[in-house]
Design an enzyme around this catalytic site. Structure first.
Site, mmCIF file in Angstrom:
data_model
loop_
_atom_site.group_PDB
_atom_site.id
_atom_site.type_symbol
_atom_site.label_atom_id
_atom_site.label_comp_id
_atom_site.label_asym_id
_atom_site.label_seq_id
_atom_site.Cartn_x
_atom_site.Cartn_y
_atom_site.Cartn_z
ATOM 1 C CB THR A 192 -0.803 -0.017 0.866
ATOM 2 O OG1 THR A 192 -0.413 0.297 2.946
ATOM 3 C CG2 THR A 192 -1.706 -1.132 1.501
ATOM 4 C CG MET A 233 -4.898 5.653 -2.987
ATOM 5 S SD MET A 233 -5.761 6.984 -2.057
ATOM 6 C CE MET A 233 -4.521 8.301 -1.661
ATOM 7 C CG HIS A 234 -2.859 3.321 2.898
ATOM 8 N ND1 HIS A 234 -1.303 2.566 3.451
ATOM 9 C CD2 HIS A 234 -2.243 4.771 4.027
ATOM 10 C CE1 HIS A 234 -0.143 3.480 3.530
ATOM 11 N NE2 HIS A 234 -0.686 4.652 3.829
ATOM 12 C CG ASP A 235 -7.638 1.972 3.760
ATOM 13 O OD1 ASP A 235 -7.610 1.186 4.936
ATOM 14 O OD2 ASP A 235 -9.150 3.183 5.149
#
Ligand code: BDR
Ligand code: CA
Length: 304
Positions: A192, A233-235
């Site tokens: 991520t 943009m982890h999620d």
């Protein structure tokens, strides 16, 4: 094409808002519930933020309020990254809808048990609600096809040098979920932190219309990276993992969560798979991502 039935457990949260936006606009999911968790900010704010997103998109997705705090600890939230409201930067109108009158654990149970077929749990927050769901209603486990999770990291942390935020916030809950036997696909910091959006794509999104403008506005207040070096943009990696799995390189691992002490929230696995620790793999872990493809995919989804 049949839509995949999902529940999103989330703490919006700027990158959560991006993930929820992608899930909605992809039109590939039957989103049966948004379950609000306490983590980035408190659960009243994350519940309200989820309602704001539902209202923004004009969709009929129920929102339920989850636990106020981790299982054993006080909540350590993260307004420095996501702003005081958790979704600073865009003037969302006051949501008209209310959360469901039941706790999110009960709301999840109903979706999972009262309908035909299996449900996918998409978890992009601390795992408190999910750990309680599995404890109170273990029968749900057989009706979940998989958990698609943003959390953890094999090689590093971001809350501490060892622990990623979602796992660090409630390590006991995470340990219960990793031990649950439910299949897990995990997008952690190993990928991520490489799922970046840069300025040219962000400007393109801003100018593409209402959704791009909303995301650009909240991204302008997001402190995980900057527009020049790239916003992490982890999620949204969870949504990419479900829609474009070959963007990722996967490895199966046996993982345990450290629950106490200075390394609380760290994930430990057997890298060489020769050492005498662990058991059969319990997690399919993203270990690589096609960064360019991710950025193009994200931009196209928002601009189309
Ligand atoms: C995770 O922590 C939160 O701040 C983000 O929303 C994401 O779920 C990244 O470590
Ligand atoms: Ca999150």
């Amino acid at each position: 094409m049949d839509k995949r039935r999902i529940i999103i457990d989330t703490d919006p949260g700027i990158d959560d808002a991006a993930a929820i936006s992608l899930a909605i606009i992809s039109n590939r999911f039957d989103i049966r519930l948004i379950s609000a968790a306490a983590a980035n900010v408190d659960v009243d704010k994350t519940t309200k933020n989820a309602l704001k997103l539902v209202e923004f998109f004009g969709v009929d997705i129920p929102v339920a309020r989850g636990c106020e705090r981790p299982l054993l600890h006080e909540l350590e939230s993260s307004p420095d990254i996501h702003g005081e409201s958790g979704m600073d930067g865009y003037d969302f109108p006051e949501p008209r809808k209310k959360p469901l009158p039941v706790h999110s654990v009960e709301a999840m149970r109903r979706v999972i048990m009262e309908e035909e077929g299996k449900t996918t749990l998409v978890t992009i927050a601390a795992l408190t609600n999910v750990a309680l769901l599995f404890t109170m209603y273990p029968e749900v486990k057989g009706r979940i096809d998989e958990i698609v999770m943003m959390g953890g990291g094999i090689f590093r942390g971001n809350a501490t040098s060892a622990a990623e935020f979602n796992i660090y916030i409630d390590p006991h809950a995470a340990a219960m979920v990793f031990r649950s036997g439910v299949p897990i696909r995990m997008a952690g910091l190993d990928v991520t932190e490489h799922a970046l959006l840069h300025k040219d794509c962000l400007i393109k999104m801003r100018d593409s219309g209402r959704v791009g403008h909303m995301l650009y506005s909240i991204f302008s207040h997001y402190r995980d990276g900057d527009m020049d070096t790239g916003l992490a943009m982890h999620d949204p990696c969870t949504i990419a993992l479900m829609l474009e799995p070959d963007m990722f390189r996967m490895e199966d691992h046996y993982i345990e969560v450290v629950t106490e002490g200075i390394a609380a929230g760290a994930l430990v696995t057997n890298l060489e798979r020769k050492m005498k620790i662990g058991c059969a793999p319990n997690v399919s872990v993203c270990m690589g991502i096609d960064e360019k493809r991710f950025e193009e995919w994200f931009t196209d989804m928002i601009c189309r």
